[in-house]
Motif scaffolding. Structure first.
Motif, mmCIF file in Angstrom:
data_model
loop_
_atom_site.group_PDB
_atom_site.id
_atom_site.type_symbol
_atom_site.label_atom_id
_atom_site.label_comp_id
_atom_site.label_asym_id
_atom_site.label_seq_id
_atom_site.Cartn_x
_atom_site.Cartn_y
_atom_site.Cartn_z
ATOM 1 N N LEU A 109 -10.771 3.226 -45.665
ATOM 2 C CA LEU A 109 -10.004 2.311 -46.504
ATOM 3 C C LEU A 109 -9.408 2.984 -47.725
ATOM 4 N N LEU A 115 -6.077 1.520 -49.470
ATOM 5 C CA LEU A 115 -6.170 1.478 -50.936
ATOM 6 C C LEU A 115 -5.250 2.506 -51.591
ATOM 7 N N ARG A 159 -1.820 0.864 -51.731
ATOM 8 C CA ARG A 159 -1.715 -0.140 -52.807
ATOM 9 C C ARG A 159 -1.560 0.514 -54.170
ATOM 10 N N ARG A 209 -4.063 -11.923 -57.008
ATOM 11 C CA ARG A 209 -5.198 -11.011 -57.187
ATOM 12 C C ARG A 209 -4.706 -9.690 -57.769
ATOM 13 N N TYR A 263 -12.020 -1.952 -58.433
ATOM 14 C CA TYR A 263 -11.569 -1.029 -57.379
ATOM 15 C C TYR A 263 -10.924 0.230 -57.963
ATOM 16 N N ASP A 305 -10.769 -10.565 -53.864
ATOM 17 C CA ASP A 305 -11.125 -10.199 -52.487
ATOM 18 C C ASP A 305 -12.110 -11.214 -51.913
ATOM 19 N N GLU A 319 0.375 -7.812 -44.853
ATOM 20 C CA GLU A 319 -0.751 -7.650 -43.916
ATOM 21 C C GLU A 319 -1.547 -8.946 -43.818
HETATM 22 C C1 IPM Z 1 -8.854 -6.949 -48.145
HETATM 23 C C2 IPM Z 1 -9.907 -5.973 -47.679
HETATM 24 C C3 IPM Z 1 -9.864 -4.705 -48.517
HETATM 25 C C4 IPM Z 1 -10.106 -5.084 -49.972
HETATM 26 C C5 IPM Z 1 -10.891 -3.648 -48.084
HETATM 27 C C6 IPM Z 1 -10.769 -3.380 -46.612
HETATM 28 C C7 IPM Z 1 -10.840 -2.419 -48.887
HETATM 29 O O1 IPM Z 1 -11.168 -6.568 -47.695
HETATM 30 O O2 IPM Z 1 -7.665 -6.590 -48.155
HETATM 31 O O3 IPM Z 1 -9.214 -8.080 -48.482
HETATM 32 O O4 IPM Z 1 -11.262 -5.224 -50.387
HETATM 33 O O5 IPM Z 1 -9.125 -5.222 -50.688
#
Ligand code: IPM
Ligand code: NAD
Ligand code: MN
Length: 353
Positions: A87, A92, A95, A131, A138, A245, A277
């Motif tokens: 991820l 990530l 993003r 969000r 994160y 999340d 997504e």
């Molecule tokens: C989401 C997923 C991701 C997040 C993970 C897979 C890193 O759970 O897009 O909700 O936590 O953002």
């Protein structure tokens, strides 16, 4: 002809299955409209690629993706590859590199969608989560000291910058103002005595520019309780990366399940491509069996259409999803049906034309 150049990262597990339907639907929309088209370029990145190359994406992957108008992503993650690698090195990093600081996740109960809450009319579950999507919990900052020793210590920092908080909170205020809705901030300042005190302060500061927006502020524990007990309290919601999340999976549960939950990772300045997504993962438990519900991906395709300025088509796609749900003839097993992923995609195409 307006050509939208889309990078497709179908990814792992059910990712390729649901993305195939999303692509079909987008192509049909373009065909019906006639004034724009999609050019899809596929990248084989993900856990299989990792097993072969030791990397989740090509070394110049971010540079390559930067040339596209948007990214359409299925899901990432597979048993055998550590999740923090798969991820962080694909989803990530995209993003963060493309400063997709808004993660827009509708939590809307459509007609015909199953809701586990008793006696809740569909109008009462109609929220949009904004969000924070690039920092906070994160941020990826921390350390792992004395690994494997008796005095082992792990530190995971939450990073809340003024710029990072202000921009996501301002975006949410603008959205609430434009839509004439209330705005709820979800935080946890009673326990997180730096980050969330700061978040609450910025929510109040930015709010001074929006006297017309009615606001609420909840602690995350109470908010999760109210989402179940009294979901109509929430309209536009702004929250941190981790809380967003968790609460949007909870939101998915009350609005029809993971098979219907979509998200857009937006760089509002359009300096970089945005990414669309479904919010679910690679669902290894059902992968490769044609059981995955593609409607979340279709919903994220609708968000892509909105973002490209085709809001009429975006709305039409949601109507098509709703028609499929109301008829209940062609649904995947998660929604009580026995249709395959492709059959549901084809049903959306039929509704479109
Ligand atoms: C989401 C997923 C991701 C997040 C993970 C897979 C890193 O759970 O897009 O909700 O936590 O953002
Ligand atoms: P998950 O979302 O993949 O699955 C949770 C449950 O929901 C499973 O029972 C699954 O079968 C079901 N489900 C999910 N999507 C569905 C769909 N479209 N149709 C029908 N049922 C569906 O979450 P998980 O099991 O916690 O994670 C599996 C893997 O996916 C892990 O590697 C995780 O890190 C990764 N993940 C990736 C993303 C992403 O790429 N955006 C998001 C979440 C999790
Ligand atoms: Mn999630």
């Amino acid at each position: 002809m307006n050509v939208h150049k889309i990078a497709v990262i179908a990814g792992d597990g059910i990712g390729p299955e649901v993305i195939a339907e999303g692509v079909k639907v987008l192509n049909r929309v373009a065909e019906l409209d006639g004034s724009f088209s999609f050019e899809f370029t596929y990248f084989p990145w993900g856990c299989e690629y990792y097993r072969e190359t030791g990397r989740m994406m090509a070394e110049d992957g971010i540079e390559t993706l930067s040339k596209f108008d948007a990214i359409f992503l299925g899901a990432v993650g597979a048993p055998g590859v550590p999740d923090h690698i798969s991820l962080w090195d694909l989803l990530l990093v995209i993003r963060k590199s493309f400063d997709q600081y808004i993660n827009l996740r509708p939590v809307k109960l459509l007609e015909g969608a199953p809701c586990p809450l008793a006696d809740v009319p569909k109008e009462e579950i109609d929220m949009v989560f904004v969000r924070e999507n690039t920092e906070g919990e994160y941020a990826g900052s921390g350390s792992w000291l004395f690994k494997g020793k008796e005095n082992e210590v792990v530190i995971q920092d939450g990073v809340f910058s003024r710029k990072g908080c202000e921009r996501v909170i301002r975006y949410a205020y603008e959205l609430a103002k434009a839509e004439g809705k209330t705005l709820t901030s979800i935080s946890k300042a009673n326990a997180l005595n730096y980050s969330m005190v700061f978040w609450d302060q910025i929510f109040e500061e930015v709010g001074r520019d929006y006297p017309e927006v009615k606001t609420y502020s909840y602690l995350v524990d109470a908010a999760s309780m109210f989402m179940i007990k009294d979901p109509k309290r929430f309209e536009i919601v702004v929250t941190s990366n981790l809380f967003g999340d968790i609460l949007t999976d909870l939101g998915a549960a009350i609005a029809g399940g993971m098979g219907l939950a979509a998200g857009a990772n937006l760089n509002p300045e359009r300096k970089f491509p945005s990414m669309f997504e479904p919010i679910h993962g690679s669902a290894p438990d059902i992968a490769g069996q044609g059981k995955a519900n593609p409607l979340a991906t279709v919903w994220s395709a609708s968000q892509m259409l909105d973002f490209f300025g085709h809001a009429d088509w975006g709305k039409r796609l949601i109507e098509c999803i709703e028609e499929v749900l109301v008829e209940k003839k062609v649904l995947t097993p998660d929604l009580g049906g026995c249709a395959t992923t492709a059959e549901v995609g084809n049903e959306v195409l039929r509704k479109l034309s």
